[in-house]
Write a protein that holds these residues in place. Structure first.
Motif, PDB file in Angstrom:
ATOM      1  N   TYR A 179      -5.271  -3.593   6.442  1.00  0.00           N
ATOM      2  CA  TYR A 179      -4.806  -2.280   5.976  1.00  0.00           C
ATOM      3  C   TYR A 179      -3.771  -1.675   6.917  1.00  0.00           C
ATOM      4  CZ  TYR A 179      -8.294  -1.948   2.282  1.00  0.00           C
ATOM      5  OH  TYR A 179      -9.031  -2.163   1.140  1.00  0.00           O
ATOM      6  N   ASN A 180      -3.845  -2.046   8.172  1.00  0.00           N
ATOM      7  CA  ASN A 180      -2.911  -1.488   9.151  1.00  0.00           C
ATOM      8  C   ASN A 180      -2.645  -2.537  10.220  1.00  0.00           C
ATOM      9  OD1 ASN A 180      -1.756   1.368  10.167  1.00  0.00           O
ATOM     10  ND2 ASN A 180      -2.459   0.217  11.950  1.00  0.00           N
TER      11      ASN A 180
ATOM     12  N   LEU B 269       0.829  -1.195   0.000  1.00  0.00           N
ATOM     13  CA  LEU B 269       0.000   0.000   0.000  1.00  0.00           C
ATOM     14  C   LEU B 269       0.869   1.253   0.000  1.00  0.00           C
ATOM     15  CD1 LEU B 269      -2.626  -1.091   2.686  1.00  0.00           C
ATOM     16  CD2 LEU B 269      -2.911  -1.086   0.199  1.00  0.00           C
TER      17      LEU B 269
ATOM     18  N   LEU C 219      -9.195   4.872   0.848  1.00  0.00           N
ATOM     19  CA  LEU C 219      -9.651   3.620   1.444  1.00  0.00           C
ATOM     20  C   LEU C 219     -10.968   3.172   0.816  1.00  0.00           C
ATOM     21  CD1 LEU C 219      -9.157   1.450   3.606  1.00  0.00           C
ATOM     22  CD2 LEU C 219     -10.401   2.901   5.230  1.00  0.00           C
TER      23      LEU C 219
ATOM     24  N   ASP D 157     -10.344   1.796  -2.683  1.00  0.00           N
ATOM     25  CA  ASP D 157      -9.684   0.497  -2.677  1.00  0.00           C
ATOM     26  C   ASP D 157     -10.666  -0.598  -2.268  1.00  0.00           C
ATOM     27  OD1 ASP D 157      -6.937  -0.850  -2.892  1.00  0.00           O
ATOM     28  OD2 ASP D 157      -7.655  -1.577  -0.944  1.00  0.00           O
TER      29      ASP D 157
ATOM     30  N   GLY E 178      -1.602  -5.150   3.489  1.00  0.00           N
ATOM     31  CA  GLY E 178      -1.796  -4.822   2.073  1.00  0.00           C
ATOM     32  C   GLY E 178      -2.149  -6.032   1.233  1.00  0.00           C
TER      33      GLY E 178
END
Length: 222
Positions: free
Chosen positions: A138-139, A44, A90, A93, A183
């Motif tokens: 994502y994180n 990402l 976000l 995506d 990611g």
């Protein structure tokens, strides 16, 4: 099997274990009876990761659950996360991933969950009792899983009689634990997939460090 796919190779038996590639089309390999996971490897943008981290740092909670379509997914995320620097990227995506998922399985909607976690949601290794689930982190730290060749399924779940996974004999040692990266987008085949009833992917949520937060997206068939 599509020709572009690259496989992670077992160095001992010299056999491919699962399909992974930097192209999203690798996800079609989930239809192969030989595989219960397929991973689209991606990195990402740094600015997106930082913006998501900033959002997680100020929110007390986040748990979005909704049946969405490729046409309304972005609008839904934008509405629920308005005002954050990460919202536009976000939402775009997630809409892309929803579109890919619906196209791959020829469905009009997907069951979306976007969740902020500060502890492991499913800390023990397990199998989902569904046909297939898409996951992407994502994180934070991403999903862990075990290859079929490395596990004793007789020690899975209730059969472990409460013994921790690393002591029950489910797997030989920690080197057997494989891990996605933030990611990455993966399809995890469950025991509800026809013909895969006894071979669903064994996986778990990773343990989080103190004050660590994770943003997890899952998509399910509805």
């Amino acid at each position: 099997m599509i020709s572009h796919s690259s496989f992670v190779v077992d160095s001992v038996q010299n056999k491919p274990t699962y399909p992974t590639d930097s192209e999203s089309t690798i996800l079609t390999d989930i239809y192969s009876p030989d595989h219960n996971i397929a991973i689209w490897k991606r990195t990402l943008p740094t600015e997106s990761v930082e913006a998501i981290g900033e959002m997680l740092g100020v929110r007390k909670a986040l748990a979005l659950v909704k049946c969405v379509s490729p046409d309304n997914a972005a609008e839904y995320i934008q509405d629920k996360l308005s005002g954050y620097a990460c919202t536009e990227a976000l939402s775009e995506d997630i809409a892309l991933i929803v579109d890919m998922f619906c196209c791959l399985f020829d469905v009009e909607e997907a069951g979306l969950r976007l969740t902020m976690l500060d502890s492991a949601m499913c800390p023990k290794f397990h199998v989902d009792q569904i046909p297939c689930r898409l996951v992407t982190t994502y994180n934070g730290i991403a999903t862990q899983w075990l290859d079929n060749k490395d596990i004793d399924r007789s020690k899975l779940g209730r059969a472990s009689v409460g013994i921790a996974d690393d002591l029950s004999g489910l797997f030989n040692n920690d080197l057997a634990i494989q891990q996605m990266q933030a990611g990455d987008v993966a399809l995890l085949k469950g025991s509800g997939w026809e013909g895969n009833e006894s071979m669903g992917l064994v996986h778990r949520s990773p343990a989080l460090m103190c004050n660590e937060r994770r943003l997890l997206l899952t998509l399910d068939l509805v």
